[in-house]
Design a protein around this motif. Structure first.
Motif, PDB file in Angstrom:
ATOM      1  N   SER A  21       0.826  -1.199   0.000  1.00 35.92           N
ATOM      2  CA  SER A  21       0.000   0.000   0.000  1.00 35.92           C
ATOM      3  C   SER A  21       0.864   1.253   0.000  1.00 35.92           C
ATOM      4  O   SER A  21       0.622   2.204  -0.749  1.00 35.92           O
ATOM      5  N   ARG A  32       1.109   3.821  -3.170  1.00 34.16           N
ATOM      6  CA  ARG A  32       0.651   5.184  -2.956  1.00 34.16           C
ATOM      7  C   ARG A  32       1.740   6.183  -3.364  1.00 34.16           C
ATOM      8  O   ARG A  32       1.440   7.284  -3.838  1.00 34.16           O
ATOM      9  N   SER A  33       2.994   5.817  -3.184  1.00 33.00           N
ATOM     10  CA  SER A  33       4.092   6.682  -3.623  1.00 33.00           C
ATOM     11  C   SER A  33       4.068   6.857  -5.134  1.00 33.00           C
ATOM     12  O   SER A  33       4.193   7.976  -5.658  1.00 33.00           O
ATOM     13  N   SER A  57       1.467   6.426  -7.042  1.00 37.13           N
ATOM     14  CA  SER A  57       0.248   7.155  -7.377  1.00 37.13           C
ATOM     15  C   SER A  57       0.441   8.653  -7.208  1.00 37.13           C
ATOM     16  O   SER A  57       0.004   9.456  -8.047  1.00 37.13           O
ATOM     17  N   SER A  58       1.119   9.025  -6.126  1.00 35.45           N
ATOM     18  CA  SER A  58       1.390  10.454  -5.892  1.00 35.45           C
ATOM     19  C   SER A  58       2.285  11.027  -6.985  1.00 35.45           C
ATOM     20  O   SER A  58       2.071  12.153  -7.467  1.00 35.45           O
ATOM     21  N   GLU A  78       0.232  11.651 -10.061  1.00 34.13           N
ATOM     22  CA  GLU A  78      -0.595  12.851  -9.935  1.00 34.13           C
ATOM     23  C   GLU A  78       0.235  14.119 -10.152  1.00 34.13           C
ATOM     24  O   GLU A  78      -0.203  15.057 -10.835  1.00 34.13           O
ATOM     25  N   SER A  89      -5.543   7.944 -12.824  1.00 33.52           N
ATOM     26  CA  SER A  89      -4.856   8.368 -11.604  1.00 33.52           C
ATOM     27  C   SER A  89      -5.831   8.494 -10.441  1.00 33.52           C
ATOM     28  O   SER A  89      -5.553   8.045  -9.319  1.00 33.52           O
ATOM     29  N   ASN A  90      -6.994   9.102 -10.683  1.00 32.52           N
ATOM     30  CA  ASN A  90      -7.993   9.278  -9.620  1.00 32.52           C
ATOM     31  C   ASN A  90      -8.517   7.932  -9.127  1.00 32.52           C
ATOM     32  O   ASN A  90      -8.677   7.716  -7.919  1.00 32.52           O
ATOM     33  N   SER A 127      -5.811   6.227  -7.043  1.00 35.63           N
ATOM     34  CA  SER A 127      -5.703   6.853  -5.723  1.00 35.63           C
ATOM     35  C   SER A 127      -6.861   6.438  -4.825  1.00 35.63           C
ATOM     36  O   SER A 127      -6.677   6.141  -3.636  1.00 35.63           O
ATOM     37  N   SER A 128      -8.063   6.401  -5.396  1.00 40.46           N
ATOM     38  CA  SER A 128      -9.245   6.005  -4.625  1.00 40.46           C
ATOM     39  C   SER A 128      -9.140   4.552  -4.160  1.00 40.46           C
ATOM     40  O   SER A 128      -9.422   4.225  -3.001  1.00 40.46           O
ATOM     41  N   LEU A 144      -6.385   2.762  -3.775  1.00 45.20           N
ATOM     42  CA  LEU A 144      -5.319   2.640  -2.770  1.00 45.20           C
ATOM     43  C   LEU A 144      -5.770   3.159  -1.415  1.00 45.20           C
ATOM     44  O   LEU A 144      -5.404   2.617  -0.372  1.00 45.20           O
ATOM     45  N   GLU A 145      -6.578   4.205  -1.421  1.00 44.33           N
ATOM     46  CA  GLU A 145      -7.098   4.749  -0.157  1.00 44.33           C
ATOM     47  C   GLU A 145      -7.986   3.718   0.535  1.00 44.33           C
ATOM     48  O   GLU A 145      -7.899   3.501   1.748  1.00 44.33           O
TER      49      GLU A 145
END
Length: 375
Positions: free
Chosen positions: A169, A173-174, A176-177, A180, A206-207, A210-211, A213-214
Motif C-alpha cells: 500500500s 501510494r508513492s 500514485s502520488s 498525480e 490516476s484518480n 488513488s481512490s 489505494l485509499e
C-alpha cells in the motif's frame, strides 16, 4: 370384589425385591456411565501404603489385572512431579479437589486425565487416605491444543499479510502520488485536442488508482488500528452523511425518510459508523431505478436485544440467487456500472465485523434492497 383379581398375571415385586432391583439398576447405570465416559475409580490408604484402581481405570491406564501398585508406585503414573505436589497440597486442604493432569500409562503412553477426589479422615480427624474418580479427557485436550496451534499459525500468517499489505500500500501510494504530480505538470503544456483527451484518460486512471489505494489502506488498518468507542447520536451522523451526499440525492431526485425513535444513541466507533452509513446510502443512490420515484429509508430498531440499523431502497435490487456471494466481496460489481466501487461494501462489512457485528442484505431484482447492520 377381590382386589387381586384385577392384577396382571405376572408376579408383583415385594418391597425387598423392588429395593434389590433398584440397587441393581443403580449399579448398572453407574457402570454404563463410567464405561461411556471412560471414568475410573481410585482410592489410596496412606497407613497401609495401598492403592486401588477399578477395572475401567486399569483399562484406561493399560494396567495389568494382577498388578497392585503401592502409593509410591502409583505416584510415578503422573508425568510431572509438580502435578504430584499439587495433588498432595489439594489433599491437605481437606476439601474436595479437581485437577487436570498428564499421566503415563503402563504402556508408556501419555494421556490427559481429570482427577477429582476427597480426603478420608479417621475419627481423630487425621487424614488417612483419599478416594475419587479420574476421567479421560485426552481427546478434548489434544484437540484444544491442536486448535491453539492452528490459531497461532493463522495469527502469524495474518501478521505477515498485514505487514505485506502495508508495504504494498505504501509503495503503490508513492507511485500514485508521483503520477498525480506528473499530470499536474503535464497539464500546463497541453497543445492539441488529442493531448487533452489523452490527459483526461490519464487523469481518470490516476484518480481511480488513488481512490482504490485509499480504500486498500483502510482495509489494511481496520483490524490493526485502535478502536475508541464513543456515544453516537444516530440522527447527527446520518444528517452529516446526507449533507455530504446532498448534490447526488437532489440530482437523482431521491426522497430520504428517517426514523430513529427505537434507537437514538449507542456506543460505537464514530469513524466506522459514519463510513458504514455513507457506504449504504451511496450504494442506494448508485443502484437506483431511474424508471421509479426513488426513496431511501434509514431507521434503527432493537430486536431480541440486538441493535439494528436498516437502510432500505426501491432501486434495481440484486438477484441474490446468483450474486449473493459477490455482494460483499472486494473488486466485484454486481451491476457492472462504471461508477461503482467494488471495495465500499467490502470495507463496510469488515468494519462491522471488526467490532463483533454483522452486515446482511435482503434483496430482489427490480424490487429493491434492504441492508441491515447488526451492532
Amino acid at each position: 370384589m377381590i382386589l387381586t383379581d384385577t392384577l396382571p398375571p405376572y408376579k408383583m415385586l415385594d418391597c425387598n425385591d423392588y429395593f434389590n432391583s433398584s440397587q441393581e439398576d443403580k449399579a448398572y447405570f453407574l457402570s454404563e456411565v463410567a464405561e461411556a465416559t471412560r471414568t475410573g475409580v481410585y482410592s489410596a490408604n496412606f497407613k497401609q501404603n495401598a492403592f486401588f484402581i477399578d477395572t475401567i481405570g486399569r483399562e484406561i491406564l493399560h494396567m495389568p489385572v494382577d498388578y497392585m501398585p503401592s502409593i509410591n508406585e502409583a505416584a510415578y503414573l503422573l508425568s510431572s512431579p509438580r502435578d504430584l505436589k499439587d495433588l498432595i497440597r489439594d489433599c491437605q486442604t481437606g476439601n474436595r479437589f479437581e485437577r487436570d493432569v498428564l499421566m503415563n500409562t503402563c504402556s508408556n503412553q501419555e494421556i490427559w486425565m481429570r482427577f477429582t477426589g476427597k480426603p478420608k479422615h479417621d475419627e481423630e480427624g487425621e487424614m488417612i487416605g483419599v478416594r475419587g474418580v479420574f476421567t479421560s479427557i485426552d481427546k478434548y485436550v489434544r484437540e484444544k491444543k491442536e486448535l491453539e496451534k492452528h490459531s497461532q499459525v493463522i495469527k502469524a500468517q495474518n501478521e505477515r499479510l498485514l505487514h505485506f499489505a502495508h508495504i504494498v500500500s505504501h509503495n503503490l501510494r508513492s507511485h500514485s502520488s508521483n503520477l498525480e504530480l506528473t499530470l499536474e505538470l503535464f497539464k500546463e503544456v497541453l497543445e492539441d485536442d488529442r493531448t487533452k483527451v489523452f490527459y483526461s484518460y490519464l487523469g481518470e486512471i490516476s484518480n481511480n488508482l488513488s481512490s482504490t489505494l485509499e480504500h486498500l489502506n483502510q482495509v489494511v488498518t481496520i483490524n490493526s488500528q485502535k478502536k475508541v468507542y464513543e456515544v453516537i447520536n444516530v440522527k447527527t451522523v446520518v444528517d452529516k452523511v446526507l449533507i455530504r451526499l446532498q448534490k447526488e440525492l437532489e440530482k437523482a431526485e431521491i426522497t430520504v425518510k428517517t426514523d430513529f425513535v427505537k434507537l437514538q444513541f449507542f456506543e460505537y466507533v464514530p469513524a466506522f459508523f459514519e463510513n458504514i452509513v455513507y457506504t449504504l446510502v451511496q450504494n442506494a443512490i448508485k443502484y437506483r431505478d431511474p424508471s421509479k420515484s426513488s426513496y431511501i429509508e434509514i431507521k434503527t430498531k432493537v430486536k431480541n436485544k440486538k441493535r439494528l440499523l436498516v437502510v432500505k431502497d426501491n432501486g434495481r435490487g440484486i438477484d441474490l440467487t446468483s450474486q449473493k456471494e459477490s455482494v460483499f466481496q472486494a473488486f466485484t460489481d454486481q451491476q457492472k456500472l462504471k461508477d461503482s466501487n467494488g471495495l465500499a461494501l467490502f470495507l463496510a462489512k469488515n468494519q462491522v465485523e471488526a467490532l463483533g457485528g454483522d452486515l446482511v442484505v435482503n434483496s430482489a431484482s427490480t424490487i429493491g434492497s434492504s441492508f441491515t447492520v447488526k451492532f
